[in-house]
Motif scaffolding. Structure first.
Motif, PDB file in Angstrom:
ATOM      1  N   UNK A   1       0.710  -1.156  -0.001  1.00 16.26           N
ATOM      2  CA  UNK A   1       0.109  -0.044   0.025  1.00 16.26           C
ATOM      3  C   UNK A   1       0.872   1.252  -0.094  1.00 16.26           C
ATOM      4  N   UNK A   2       0.264   2.484  -0.465  1.00 19.61           N
ATOM      5  CA  UNK A   2       0.935   3.639  -0.467  1.00 19.61           C
ATOM      6  C   UNK A   2       2.292   3.559  -1.262  1.00 19.61           C
ATOM      7  N   UNK A   3       2.046   2.870  -2.529  1.00 19.97           N
ATOM      8  CA  UNK A   3       2.924   2.785  -3.559  1.00 19.97           C
ATOM      9  C   UNK A   3       3.938   2.168  -3.024  1.00 19.97           C
ATOM     10  N   UNK A   4       4.061   0.934  -2.158  1.00 21.15           N
ATOM     11  CA  UNK A   4       4.803   0.135  -1.712  1.00 21.15           C
ATOM     12  C   UNK A   4       5.631   0.604  -0.527  1.00 21.15           C
ATOM     13  N   UNK A   5       5.200   1.764   0.230  1.00 21.31           N
ATOM     14  CA  UNK A   5       5.597   2.210   1.506  1.00 21.31           C
ATOM     15  C   UNK A   5       5.200   1.227   2.686  1.00 21.31           C
ATOM     16  N   UNK A   6       3.917   0.787   2.340  1.00 16.70           N
ATOM     17  CA  UNK A   6       3.126  -0.296   3.311  1.00 16.70           C
ATOM     18  C   UNK A   6       2.635   0.522   4.726  1.00 16.70           C
ATOM     19  N   UNK A   7       2.899   0.178   5.849  1.00 18.21           N
ATOM     20  CA  UNK A   7       2.301   0.424   6.884  1.00 18.21           C
ATOM     21  C   UNK A   7       3.078   1.738   7.229  1.00 18.21           C
ATOM     22  N   UNK A   8       4.053   2.033   6.655  1.00 17.78           N
ATOM     23  CA  UNK A   8       4.680   3.379   7.303  1.00 17.78           C
ATOM     24  C   UNK A   8       3.867   4.635   6.687  1.00 17.78           C
ATOM     25  N   UNK A   9       2.964   4.296   5.671  1.00 12.48           N
ATOM     26  CA  UNK A   9       2.271   5.464   5.205  1.00 12.48           C
ATOM     27  C   UNK A   9       3.208   6.294   4.167  1.00 12.48           C
ATOM     28  N   UNK A  10       2.481   7.341   3.709  1.00 10.55           N
ATOM     29  CA  UNK A  10       3.163   8.461   2.883  1.00 10.55           C
ATOM     30  C   UNK A  10       3.809   9.491   3.486  1.00 10.55           C
ATOM     31  N   UNK A  11       4.881  10.264   3.138  1.00 11.39           N
ATOM     32  CA  UNK A  11       5.420  11.133   3.859  1.00 11.39           C
ATOM     33  C   UNK A  11       4.731  12.293   4.515  1.00 11.39           C
ATOM     34  N   UNK A  12       3.648  12.688   3.636  1.00  8.40           N
ATOM     35  CA  UNK A  12       2.613  13.629   4.070  1.00  8.40           C
ATOM     36  C   UNK A  12       1.313  13.361   4.147  1.00  8.40           C
ATOM     37  N   UNK A  13       0.570  13.773   5.214  1.00  8.30           N
ATOM     38  CA  UNK A  13      -1.028  13.882   5.333  1.00  8.30           C
ATOM     39  C   UNK A  13      -1.433  15.115   5.378  1.00  8.30           C
ATOM     40  N   UNK A  14      -2.374  15.673   4.547  1.00 10.72           N
ATOM     41  CA  UNK A  14      -2.867  16.872   4.385  1.00 10.72           C
ATOM     42  C   UNK A  14      -4.299  16.730   5.267  1.00 10.72           C
ATOM     43  N   UNK A  15      -4.431  17.365   6.339  1.00  7.29           N
ATOM     44  CA  UNK A  15      -5.600  17.220   6.988  1.00  7.29           C
ATOM     45  C   UNK A  15      -6.487  18.427   7.478  1.00  7.29           C
ATOM     46  N   UNK A  16      -7.687  18.443   7.930  1.00 10.89           N
ATOM     47  CA  UNK A  16      -8.248  19.631   8.522  1.00 10.89           C
ATOM     48  C   UNK A  16      -7.571  20.175   9.685  1.00 10.89           C
ATOM     49  N   UNK A  17      -7.707  21.215  10.333  1.00  5.17           N
ATOM     50  CA  UNK A  17      -7.233  21.575  11.641  1.00  5.17           C
ATOM     51  C   UNK A  17      -7.929  21.038  12.835  1.00  5.17           C
ATOM     52  N   UNK A  18      -7.885  19.641  12.699  1.00  5.27           N
ATOM     53  CA  UNK A  18      -8.590  18.733  13.855  1.00  5.27           C
ATOM     54  C   UNK A  18      -7.194  18.258  14.651  1.00  5.27           C
ATOM     55  N   UNK A  19      -7.365  18.566  15.862  1.00  4.03           N
ATOM     56  CA  UNK A  19      -6.393  18.204  16.774  1.00  4.03           C
ATOM     57  C   UNK A  19      -6.339  16.724  16.798  1.00  4.03           C
ATOM     58  N   UNK A  20      -7.637  16.150  17.088  1.00  4.73           N
ATOM     59  CA  UNK A  20      -7.898  14.518  17.444  1.00  4.73           C
ATOM     60  C   UNK A  20      -7.245  14.014  16.020  1.00  4.73           C
ATOM     61  N   UNK A  21      -7.478  14.592  14.781  1.00  5.69           N
ATOM     62  CA  UNK A  21      -6.971  13.713  13.707  1.00  5.69           C
ATOM     63  C   UNK A  21      -5.563  13.852  13.337  1.00  5.69           C
TER      64      UNK A  21
END
Length: 299
Positions: A195-215
């Motif tokens: 997943x994540x183009x062979x990065x697996x459970x490490x995830x992508x380098x960047x997540x772009x999220x809403x300004x939510x502290x919990x997220x």
């Protein structure tokens, strides 16, 4: 005032109009679809269509179509209350049936302190994970509301020239850090190894999220190697005579400035965001999902 052009939209919906919409619902129409069908019928048969369609008595609006007056009453009559152990059992059965149909595990459900969390990664989403290069660079997290009566929602998407391909869907009845973290861990159990183009459970380098502290905290918990960025915000930090009259405003500005690394574009020069500093891709995808797929129905 009575002759005002704005007056007709405040009229009560007539029994005849309600009956028409009930018949459309019984035929399988959702509220938005039923409203469009009603307008088309009026356009074909009413000479004064422009005036009739603006008259709420003859053409109900979306709030009436979806609200307790029409669609909601019929839905509640047809189905039991969507909560409790029975709902959890039905969800588990539905997901098990879907997994069997697909021939692989595409969804999981779990109870977390009385709150139900669900993680989905369909075969299409898995292909996006494996084949789409950008899924290994940047992932949008969008907690779009208004999807159902309980506002359960979190969608994961990446970007492309064709829009925003989906990578997964998480639903939870609470936006607490614990629930979101559990939903993300459940998600990691069903995504492919590459997943994540062979990065697996490490995830992508960047997540772009809403300004939510919990997220943000949940993403840091589950993907410690990733950088979590808030969507670009435009803040004008005032420090003039008028601003000094409002100490709470000044305190808010100071708080924003202290965490500028999370939202200011100038701190993203070395991150692979590919020019994406807003959630335009995600918003466009959510609009299609709400308007065209769900037809403005809160399930």
């Amino acid at each position: 005032m009575i002759d005002s052009a704005d007056t007709p939209k405040h009229k009560d919906v007539t029994e005849e109009t309600i009956k028409k919409f009930k018949n459309l619902y019984a035929s399988g129409h959702f509220p938005a679809c039923a409203l469009n069908t009603q307008k088309l019928d009026m356009q074909l048969h009413d000479k004064d269509y422009v005036y009739e369609v603006a008259d709420r008595a003859n053409c109900a609006d979306i709030p009436v179509c979806i609200g307790n007056m029409l669609y909601r009453k019929l839905l509640d009559r047809a189905y039991d209350a969507a909560n409790g152990e029975r709902m959890l059992h039905d969800l588990e059965a539905a997901i098990e049936s879907y997994n069997t149909e697909q021939g692989e595990v595409c969804g999981k459900v779990k109870d977390v302190n009385g709150k139900t969390v669900i993680a989905l990664c369909t075969p299409l989403m898995k292909r996006v994970h494996q084949k789409h290069e950008y899924s290994g660079e940047l992932v949008f997290i969008d907690g779009s509301g208004g999807m159902n009566r309980y506002d359960c929602r979190i969608f994961m998407m990446t970007h492309s020239a064709a829009g925003s391909p989906p990578l997964g869907c998480l639903t939870d009845a609470s936006e607490s850090r614990d629930c979101v973290s559990q939903a993300l861990r459940l998600y990691l159990e069903i995504i492919p190894k590459d997943a994540f183009f062979s990065r697996g459970v490490s995830g992508p380098p960047v997540f772009l999220s809403n300004d939510s502290e919990a997220e943000r905290q949940s993403l840091h918990d589950v993907f410690p190697e990733a950088t979590v960025e808030a969507l670009e915000e435009t803040y004008e930090l005032q420090a003039n005579e008028i601003a000094r009259l409002y100490p709470n405003y000044l305190a808010h500005c100071e708080k924003l400035y202290s965490r500028r690394q999370a939202w200011a574009v100038c701190y993203r020069k070395d991150l692979p965001v590919c020019g994406n500093n807003t959630n335009n891709y995600a918003e466009a995808a959510m609009r299609i999902l709400k308007d065209q797929i769900f037809e403005l129905v809160r399930a």
